[in-house]
Design an enzyme around this catalytic site. Structure first.
Site, PDB file in Angstrom:
ATOM      1  N   LYS A 120       2.486   2.099  -9.405  1.00 43.45           N
ATOM      2  CA  LYS A 120       1.426   3.095  -9.643  1.00 43.45           C
ATOM      3  C   LYS A 120       1.268   3.390 -11.123  1.00 43.45           C
ATOM      4  O   LYS A 120       0.150   3.566 -11.602  1.00 43.45           O
ATOM      5  CB  LYS A 120       1.737   4.383  -8.870  1.00 43.45           C
ATOM      6  CG  LYS A 120       1.564   4.212  -7.377  1.00 43.45           C
ATOM      7  CD  LYS A 120       1.771   5.507  -6.627  1.00 43.45           C
ATOM      8  CE  LYS A 120       1.566   5.283  -5.134  1.00 43.45           C
ATOM      9  NZ  LYS A 120       1.980   6.429  -4.337  1.00 43.45           N
ATOM     10  N   LYS A 199      -1.593  -2.771   3.531  1.00 38.52           N
ATOM     11  CA  LYS A 199      -1.171  -1.777   4.519  1.00 38.52           C
ATOM     12  C   LYS A 199      -2.344  -0.842   4.844  1.00 38.52           C
ATOM     13  O   LYS A 199      -3.139  -0.520   3.952  1.00 38.52           O
ATOM     14  CB  LYS A 199      -0.016  -0.978   3.885  1.00 38.52           C
ATOM     15  CG  LYS A 199       0.660  -0.017   4.797  1.00 38.52           C
ATOM     16  CD  LYS A 199       1.780   0.697   4.068  1.00 38.52           C
ATOM     17  CE  LYS A 199       2.140   1.964   4.813  1.00 38.52           C
ATOM     18  NZ  LYS A 199       3.204   2.738   4.192  1.00 38.52           N
ATOM     19  N   LYS A 202      -6.027   5.251   4.254  1.00 42.04           N
ATOM     20  CA  LYS A 202      -7.347   5.863   4.158  1.00 42.04           C
ATOM     21  C   LYS A 202      -7.989   5.521   2.814  1.00 42.04           C
ATOM     22  O   LYS A 202      -9.178   5.244   2.736  1.00 42.04           O
ATOM     23  CB  LYS A 202      -7.210   7.380   4.308  1.00 42.04           C
ATOM     24  CG  LYS A 202      -8.530   8.071   4.386  1.00 42.04           C
ATOM     25  CD  LYS A 202      -8.385   9.523   4.707  1.00 42.04           C
ATOM     26  CE  LYS A 202      -9.746  10.189   4.672  1.00 42.04           C
ATOM     27  NZ  LYS A 202      -9.656  11.622   4.855  1.00 42.04           N
TER      28      LYS A 202
END
Ligand code: SF4
Length: 338
Positions: A120, A199, A202
């Site tokens: 990230k 994966k 949302k």
């Protein structure tokens, strides 16, 4: 790495989920379905971890509704507030207090080598400290309730291993307070999204809401990537490499699976038909869940009461842990001899 053995009867289990709104198929298969089973045999704490969501930059306007919608999903799938403690992280201030205290025994190097942090942080120009410290707050979530088991997916194992290390270090320096939490690995494995590429999540828009009505389920499932070898309708397919078939295994009547697989291999059923069967199976599976969600959405006060009551039970447990932690760390100056 801690071995993922089955939990002993009446283990204490903690698990959390970030409030990204209504739950989706990945949340359900990877976590919620197992949580419902755990609550019958264990002492469970299920938490909506809204403070973790802040590191993702969620908007303050969106967060309350996301918490509420996830709470509705929790209850609609069958998490039972009589059996389990269901609450919101920010309602129990000891999570952040304990996280701060666990900073004292956590080397920065341990945080910097976390794979999720490396992934990230690479994409960010300015890295919030919260992203680095995220696993400490996760450790605090678990250790605050002295949980000995944590249901996790494979991608969370590294963070859980760090939580165990933090517990070990803290205990050896200040005395035995925390059990070393062990994983309960999700039986569903990694749930791939409809894109077949990543994966289910949302944010990647590759999933289906568990409360979606039939039209939406069909529309979403129709976009699912299938076996790339099937170019024409009658090409023979390989169900074992097709994500649609994997989802059939979770939602379609097991007696129908051999036919679906055989027709795929023979090229006698097209992917469009196959996906329509899956969409019907998903819609049917969640019909009672949608029904309960409609009832809950019509009585928001009841949902709030459940979360308030859960927070009260969680706070009592947290206060007990923190009393021991503060004393062990010398944070009770009133006990000093004159
Ligand atoms: Fe997948 Fe079904 Fe198409 Fe076979 S027929 S490739 S299982 S969608």
């Amino acid at each position: 790495m801690a071995e993922a053995t089955p939990p002993t009867p009446r283990s204490r289990i903690f698990s959390g989920m970030q409030p990204s709104g209504e739950a989706h198929l990945g949340n359900y298969l990877g976590a919620l379905r197992q949580w419902v089973q755990h609550q019958e045999e264990h002492d469970c704490f299920f938490c909506i971890v809204d403070q973790h969501a802040l590191t993702g930059g969620v908007s303050p306007d969106a967060l309350p509704a996301r918490v509420f919608d996830l709470a509705v999903s929790f209850l609609a799938v069958g998490l039972d507030p009589e059996e389990s403690v269901i609450f919101v992280q920010s309602d129990v201030q000891e999570h952040t207090e304990l996280a701060w205290l666990l900073n004292a025994v956590t080397p920065v190097g341990d945080l910097e080598r976390m794979t999720q942090y490396k992934d990230k942080s690479q994409r960010l120009e300015s890295i919030p400290a919260g992203l680095l410290n995220y696993p400490i707050l996760q450790a605090a979530d678990i250790l605050l309730y002295r949980a000995d088991r944590v249901p996790v997916g494979e991608d969370q194992l590294q963070h859980l291993e760090l939580a165990r290390e933090i517990a070990r270090r803290w205990n050896s320096r200040f005395g035995e307070v925390f059990p070393e939490p062990r994983p309960i690995l999700s039986r569903a494995g990694r749930i791939m999204g409809l894109d077949g590429d990543a994966k289910m999540s949302k944010s990647l828009d590759n999933t289906v809401r568990i409360l979606a009505e039939s039209d939406e389920v069909h529309r979403r499932v129709r976009t699912a990537v299938t076996d790339p070898q099937r170019v024409r309708r009658d090409d023979p397919g390989r169900p074992e490499v097709c994500n649609v078939y994997t989802l059939h295994k979770h939602f379609t009547d097991p007696e129908r699976l051999p036919d679906i697989a055989a027709q795929c291999r023979a090229g006698t059923r097209g992917c469009v038909d196959c996906k329509a069967i899956l969409a019907d199976s998903i819609t049917e599976h969640f019909e009672p869940v949608r029904e309960r969600a409609r009832e809950l959405a019509a009585t928001p006060g009841r949902v709030r009461e459940i979360l308030e009551a859960g927070a009260e039970r969680a706070r009592a447990e947290a206060a007990e842990t923190m009393g021991r932690v503060r004393e062990a760390m010398g944070l009770d100056w009133r006990s000093a001899s004159p």
